[in-house]
Structure formats: C-alpha cells, structure tokens
Design an enzyme around this catalytic site. Structure first.
Site, PDB file in Angstrom:
ATOM      1  CB  SER A 141     -24.759 -23.279  23.317  1.00 20.19           C
ATOM      2  OG  SER A 141     -24.525 -21.883  23.262  1.00 20.19           O
ATOM      3  CE1 TYR A 154     -30.039 -22.289  22.140  1.00 21.93           C
ATOM      4  CE2 TYR A 154     -28.263 -21.070  23.186  1.00 21.93           C
ATOM      5  CZ  TYR A 154     -28.708 -21.907  22.179  1.00 21.93           C
ATOM      6  OH  TYR A 154     -27.842 -22.364  21.224  1.00 21.93           O
TER       7      TYR A 154
END
Ligand code: NAI
Length: 252
Positions: A141, A154
């Site tokens: 990401s 995350y």
C-alpha cells in the site's frame, strides 16, 4: 496472452483488486485458483471466468491459517499440476490508533496481511523451485511506504509486506523466483467504503477526498490488475524485490 499456460493463485479474489486481477489473469491465458474467505463469492468469480472460456477453481480459505494455505497450494497443484504465479492480495484494515485497537485486532490485521505471505511462501516456494521458478506479487500500500493517520496496525503491516517482499526476493532469487510488491493508492473497492464506515464519515465525501492527487481521481481495480499482470508475466523477468507504486501520483 501474456500468462498463457501459467498456473496462478489469487487471494482476496472475491472482490475489489483481487477479483479484477483474477479476471485479468484469466484473460491473459492463466488458469486461476480464486481464493477468498468468502467462499460463495469466490465461486461466483470462478464461474465468471469459466463463462468467459477461461479455467478457474474456487477455494474457500482463510489466508492467515496454515492448514488453509497448505490446502490452497495442494488444490492448485492437484488441479493444474503446479503453481507459476501467486498474487498475495487478501487484506484487511482497521482505522484505529495505538489507543483504540486491542491486541486481538492487532494480531488479526497481522495474521491476514503479513503472516499469510510467510505461510504462502513456506508452502509454494518448494513447488515453484522444483519447476525452475515463478513470480510472487504481494499487495502492499502507499501506506506501507509512508505513514497514514488512524491506521497504525495497517501501516505497520503493509510496511512489513514491502520489506518481506525484498527479503523473500533475496532468499529465493537463486531458485528463479521473483517477488515484488504492488502498492496502490486509494482504489474504488469495498475497502474504502468500509474505512468511511469505521471512521464514521460520510461515504461520499470520504471517496471525494481520494481524488486529491495529481491525476485527480481514485484508482480502479483494473488499473492495479494491469500492473500485477506485468509483474506476474515474463515481461518483468529482471524485476525482483521492487515496490511498484500505482497511485495516481503523489502519495509515496
Ligand atoms: P476488498 O475488501 O474489496 O477485498 C479484500 C478481499 O480479501 C475480500 O474479498 C475479502 O473477503 C478477502 N479477505 C479478507 N480477509 C481474508 C482472509 N483472512 N482470507 C482470505 N481472504 C480474505 O479490498 P481491496 O481494496 O480489493 O483490497 C485488496 C488489497 O489491496 C488489500 O491487501 C488492501 O490492503 C490493498 N489496498 C487497497 C487499497 C484501496 O484503496 N482499496 C489501497 C492500498 C492497498
């Protein structure tokens, strides 16, 4: 047909980026194991591929569980005789800080986003090595390359994905196995809507904020899939350990 005769595993393939990539892989000639914890939805994607003339098998599995990952590899080898490509894409997000995530949730994020990639390597590398090589692509990401707010677990997990990718590339390059990460910015999937819900924000304005980047829009799953097809294919034969950013510019 850039993936003709390749045998591929795609995780998190019931929706979003995984589904788009499973369809793109099949359109490029690959036979695809469509893996997701949502078994019925995975079956629908496999059915969609078969309807379009491709070959696919659905596997209901939790990628954080070793027995499930072993079964995914065994099922793919049983169906197609080997594995040439893996797209480790299943992932979850918790929009929380250190103060409001509990230990079980922290472990769940790391189980799904990080442990899954180690488990897949453990079970698929021997199969790939025996056949002379393969290509593994992991979904990182933009937030794995730089920090983001209210998403501590995350960000930490995606940072781990990016660096595990490099470590796996070093360990298994000599066996002909390439390992790369694809690092999306905001992409039009259920995950973004889930984030708006978790943050208690209006979905419309949350999604509108995603356009705040040079290309002035969020990404579509097919645009990530196109990058993954390239990393999976022999066109990227000298690329390993890389972190490819696909984000409309400007976040990483
Ligand atoms: P999504 O929520 O549409 O798809 C994720 C898929 O993973 C779902 O089908 C879900 O059922 C599956 N999944 C979740 N836990 C699982 C488990 N334990 N075992 C097997 N399957 C499981 O989300 P999206 O956006 O397609 O996400 C795909 C990947 O892209 C994730 O790793 C995510 O972190 C990453 N990503 C997404 C971005 C976005 O803006 N949508 C941005 C950057 C990265």
């Amino acid at each position: 047909m850039r993936l003709k005769d390749k045998r591929a595993i795609v995780t998190g393939a019931a929706g979003g980026i995984g589904r788009a990539t499973a369809l793109a892989f099949a359109a490029e000639g690959a036979r695809v194991a469509v893996v997701d914890i949502q078994g019925e939805a995975a079956e629908q994607v496999a059915e969609e591929i078969r309807r379009d003339g491709g070959e696919a098998v659905a596997v209901a599995a939790d990628v954080s569980a070793e027995a499930d990952v072993r079964r995914v590899v065994e099922t793919t080898v049983g169906a197609y005789g080997g594995v040439d490509v893996v797209f480790n894409n299943a992932g979850i997000i918790r929009r929380t800080t250190a103060l409001d995530i509990d230990v079980d949730e922290w472990d769940r994020v790391f189980g799904v986003n990080v442990r899954s990639i180690y488990l897949m390597a453990k079970h698929v590398v021997p199969v790939m090595a025996e056949a002379g090589g393969g290509s593994i692509v992991n979904t990182g990401s933009g937030w794995g390359l730089k920090g983001g707010g209210q998403a501590l677990s995350y960000c930490a997990s995606k940072g781990a994905v990016v660096n595990m990718t490099r470590a796996l590339a070093i360990d298994h390059g000599p066996q002909g196995i390439r390992v790369n990460s694809v690092n999306p910015g905001d992409v039009n999937t259920g995950m973004l809507r889930d984030e708006a819900r978790q943050l208690g924000q209006d979905e419309g304005s949350f999604l509108a904020e995603s356009a705040d980047r040079p290309l002035r829009r969020m990404g579509e799953p097919e645009e990530i899939a196109a990058a993954v097809v390239w990393l999976a294919s022999d066109e990227s034969s000298y690329v390993t350990g890389s972190a490819l950013v696909v984000d409309g510019g400007g976040i990483a």
